[in-house]
Write a protein that holds these residues in place. Structure first.
Motif, PDB file in Angstrom:
ATOM      1  N   PRO A 329      26.862  15.432  47.134  1.00  0.00           N
ATOM      2  CA  PRO A 329      27.594  14.532  48.199  1.00  0.00           C
ATOM      3  C   PRO A 329      27.837  16.313  49.327  1.00  0.00           C
ATOM      4  O   PRO A 329      28.034  17.147  48.746  1.00  0.00           O
ATOM      5  CB  PRO A 329      28.775  14.298  48.258  1.00  0.00           C
ATOM      6  CG  PRO A 329      29.367  14.659  46.545  1.00  0.00           C
ATOM      7  CD  PRO A 329      28.649  14.840  46.695  1.00  0.00           C
ATOM      8  N   PRO A 330      27.771  16.561  50.484  1.00  0.00           N
ATOM      9  CA  PRO A 330      28.465  17.748  51.200  1.00  0.00           C
ATOM     10  C   PRO A 330      29.579  18.219  50.396  1.00  0.00           C
ATOM     11  O   PRO A 330      30.744  17.401  50.452  1.00  0.00           O
ATOM     12  CB  PRO A 330      28.374  16.969  52.522  1.00  0.00           C
ATOM     13  CG  PRO A 330      28.876  15.834  52.321  1.00  0.00           C
ATOM     14  CD  PRO A 330      28.697  15.286  51.432  1.00  0.00           C
ATOM     15  N   GLU A 331      29.866  20.027  50.524  1.00  0.00           N
ATOM     16  CA  GLU A 331      30.884  20.345  49.997  1.00  0.00           C
ATOM     17  C   GLU A 331      32.137  20.562  50.891  1.00  0.00           C
ATOM     18  O   GLU A 331      33.422  20.595  50.375  1.00  0.00           O
ATOM     19  CB  GLU A 331      30.321  21.722  50.131  1.00  0.00           C
ATOM     20  CG  GLU A 331      29.173  22.018  48.379  1.00  0.00           C
ATOM     21  CD  GLU A 331      29.151  23.623  48.398  1.00  0.00           C
ATOM     22  OE1 GLU A 331      29.912  24.098  48.959  1.00  0.00           O
ATOM     23  OE2 GLU A 331      28.555  24.214  47.933  1.00  0.00           O
ATOM     24  N   GLN A 332      31.512  20.405  51.936  1.00  0.00           N
ATOM     25  CA  GLN A 332      32.416  19.798  53.531  1.00  0.00           C
ATOM     26  C   GLN A 332      32.526  18.670  53.783  1.00  0.00           C
ATOM     27  O   GLN A 332      31.565  18.200  54.926  1.00  0.00           O
ATOM     28  CB  GLN A 332      33.039  21.215  54.476  1.00  0.00           C
ATOM     29  CG  GLN A 332      33.611  21.471  55.701  1.00  0.00           C
ATOM     30  CD  GLN A 332      35.424  20.900  55.227  1.00  0.00           C
ATOM     31  OE1 GLN A 332      35.588  21.422  53.343  1.00  0.00           O
ATOM     32  NE2 GLN A 332      35.886  20.255  55.458  1.00  0.00           N
ATOM     33  N   GLU A 333      33.691  18.188  54.209  1.00  0.00           N
ATOM     34  CA  GLU A 333      33.575  16.710  55.364  1.00  0.00           C
ATOM     35  C   GLU A 333      33.116  16.724  56.577  1.00  0.00           C
ATOM     36  O   GLU A 333      33.751  17.983  57.579  1.00  0.00           O
ATOM     37  CB  GLU A 333      34.510  15.414  54.999  1.00  0.00           C
ATOM     38  CG  GLU A 333      36.052  15.667  55.200  1.00  0.00           C
ATOM     39  CD  GLU A 333      36.908  17.040  54.973  1.00  0.00           C
ATOM     40  OE1 GLU A 333      37.575  16.804  54.469  1.00  0.00           O
ATOM     41  OE2 GLU A 333      35.612  17.777  53.349  1.00  0.00           O
ATOM     42  N   LYS A 345      33.056  13.610  49.360  1.00  0.00           N
ATOM     43  CA  LYS A 345      32.893  15.361  49.120  1.00  0.00           C
ATOM     44  C   LYS A 345      32.877  15.686  48.511  1.00  0.00           C
ATOM     45  O   LYS A 345      33.016  14.786  47.361  1.00  0.00           O
ATOM     46  CB  LYS A 345      33.648  16.365  50.175  1.00  0.00           C
ATOM     47  CG  LYS A 345      34.763  16.404  50.107  1.00  0.00           C
ATOM     48  CD  LYS A 345      35.953  17.573  51.063  1.00  0.00           C
ATOM     49  CE  LYS A 345      36.882  17.410  50.222  1.00  0.00           C
ATOM     50  NZ  LYS A 345      37.861  18.380  50.706  1.00  0.00           N
ATOM     51  N   ARG A 347      33.519  17.444  45.293  1.00  0.00           N
ATOM     52  CA  ARG A 347      34.867  17.725  44.164  1.00  0.00           C
ATOM     53  C   ARG A 347      35.018  18.713  42.880  1.00  0.00           C
ATOM     54  O   ARG A 347      34.124  17.989  41.951  1.00  0.00           O
ATOM     55  CB  ARG A 347      35.886  16.459  44.368  1.00  0.00           C
ATOM     56  CG  ARG A 347      35.989  15.584  45.792  1.00  0.00           C
ATOM     57  CD  ARG A 347      36.817  14.529  45.469  1.00  0.00           C
ATOM     58  NE  ARG A 347      36.933  13.685  46.918  1.00  0.00           N
ATOM     59  CZ  ARG A 347      37.599  14.233  48.019  1.00  0.00           C
ATOM     60  NH1 ARG A 347      38.340  14.909  48.001  1.00  0.00           N
ATOM     61  NH2 ARG A 347      36.985  13.781  49.526  1.00  0.00           N
TER      62      ARG A 347
END
Length: 487
Positions: A329-333, A345, A347
């Motif tokens: 997932p992306p590091e920052q939503e 995101k 975690r």
């Protein structure tokens, strides 16, 4: 708010952690509660935002701005009163909840959200230290008796609420100590047994009886589920002895991975490791699974997988690799799209920081062994397109593995429990009971209610507490015609 400009002037007060090298030597908690000064600063960041989305982000609807402000004012006892008005066990959620309230914080739109979880823990830890958490036995008994099957967070919340309005409550637990998921599903380095025991002692003073080593319905429990039962009680016996029954046994059946080599020695469900370790930590038998100097592969990227990582590192594993079927997932939503809802995101837990290799979008094809003993895991990389995975040709690879822990979640409650009561099940195998309209939390069987993961499926501790509280209100109304308990 006590500090109207606090959110502009003060950075989020981050939790402190014991250094990795030190905490890997023990199984105790290693995140201290905020001191008074730090909690005051944390509370000062809460905005007068008009609509406190954090209240709705929290499944138990904690009145968050109120206790934040009270902590800023250093009015700790009133902060405790506000916190306990919606949450029976803030010492549990303050340690293990992922804090959906913080994801919904208005300040979180363009800055770090208020550290609500750390404030919650600071309040309740200070309360226990100062003797403010006292038993609240009912002044008048109703003469009604309620049986609760399962002593996890849903069962405990329901038990405490019902006891406080005068019902005689007995909690049945198949294991050797009460607590359910709290005691045997969560490592001690996140939630120590002493934290559970002091709350259970309060509940006993409130008149709640605990019958451990007692299974309801059938002693036939699937592999991978702890069962210390010495006594079997039938549903007919419960229904004859009690005026109402609440099923709160959780969703205990672990998701399996039926690929070639699954039967090899060294392939385990996650809870086989975690439960045995928690039992050893309180003086029980040594954990039969030892990861010292072994190459460990954890399949599943959630909290249970993270707990296996932390436990394996405390054993002294040679290496730990955690695999996830889904893409990274992306590091920052993208907050403009997801706020105030829970974002997807990347975690990184404290266990990950202790040492692990993480790999995403990989699928297990086979467990490879020699003379019946696990030696490696065969994997293939996946290409995800429109939510559908496709194995990438030529991407097959192997990982050396002496131990594999399957941490892919839980599918449903133990079927024998629901079947023994004759409770109707939903399409996922959970107890079928609505939370809307007339007959909330009632199953298809008269006098039998269901709450927590046994009804909603695998979820969070905070959702279990919510369901236990709400089910208690419905049971009270069922027995008495109306209820004064909050919903």
């Amino acid at each position: 708010m006590g500090k109207p400009t606090g959110f502009l002037e003060i950075e989020r007060v981050k939790d402190s952690y014991e250094p990795v090298a030190q905490r890997l030597k023990h199984y105790r908690e290693f995140v201290p509660a905020l001191d008074d000064a730090a909690a005051k600063l944390q509370g000062a960041r809460c905005m007068d935002c008009g609509i406190p989305f954090c209240n709705n982000g929290c499944p138990v609807n904690n009145v968050i701005p109120d206790f934040n402000d009270l902590v800023y004012q250093q009015d700790w006892q009133n902060a405790l009163t506000v916190l306990h008005s919606t949450n029976n066990f803030p010492e549990f959620t303050g340690r293990v909840c992922p804090a959906p309230c913080e994801a919904a914080c208005t300040l979180g739109i363009n800055a770090d959200p208020v550290g609500i979880k750390s404030i919650e823990r600071a309040i309740i830890d200070k309360a226990w230290e100062n003797g403010w958490v006292m038993p609240q036995p009912a002044k008048v008994k109703t003469g009604k008796k309620v049986a609760i099957v399962g002593s996890g967070p849903a069962g405990l919340a329901a038990a405490q609420q019902l006891a406080r309005v005068g019902h005689s409550v007995t909690v049945f637990e198949k294991n050797d100590a009460a607590g359910g998921l709290l005691r045997y599903g969560i490592p001690d380095f996140k939630l120590e047994a002493e934290v559970i025991d002091r709350r259970l002692e309060q509940m006993q003073f409130e008149g709640i009886a605990f019958k451990t080593n007692t299974v309801i319905g059938s002693a036939d429990i699937p592999k991978g589920i702890v069962n210390d039962a010495k006594t079997v009680v039938t549903p007919a016996e419960l229904e004859a002895a009690f005026d109402a029954v609440i099923l709160a046994g959780g969703a205990e059946v672990p998701r399996d991975l039926p690929v070639p080599g699954r039967e090899l020695k060294g392939v385990h469900f996650a809870l086989e490791l975690l439960i045995a370790q928690n039992k050893q930590n309180v003086g029980g038998a040594a954990n039969p699974i030892n990861a010292k100097d072994k190459h460990v592969v954890v399949i599943g990227g959630g909290d249970t997988g993270s707990d296996c990582v932390g436990t394996s590192n405390r054993h002294g594993a040679a290496s730990v690799t955690q695999l996830e079927l889904m893409p990274m997932p992306p590091e920052q939503e993208n907050k403009s799209i997801v706020w105030p809802y829970w974002p997807v995101k990347l975690r990184t837990s404290s266990s990950h920081e202790e040492g692990v290799e993480r790999d995403f979008a990989v699928q297990t094809q086979e467990f490879v062994g020699e003379n019946g003993v696990l030696k490696a895991v065969k994997l293939v990389r996946l290409d995800w397109v429109d939510g559908k995975p496709t194995p990438v040709a030529g991407s097959e690879f192997e990982l050396k593995a002496d131990l594999v822990f399957l941490a892919m979640g839980f599918t449903n409650p133990v079927a024998s429990l629901l079947d023994s009561f004759g409770v109707e099940k939903d399409a996922r195998g959970n107890a079928k009971a609505t939370t809307d309209g007339v007959g909330c939390y009632q199953t298809s069987v008269d006098k039998v209610f269901a709450a927590g993961d046994v009804r909603r499926g695998q979820s969070l501790v905070v959702w279990a507490i919510r369901e236990g509280r709400q089910a208690a209100r419905e049971v009270d109304a069922f027995l008495m015609g109306s209820s004064t308990l909050p919903r």
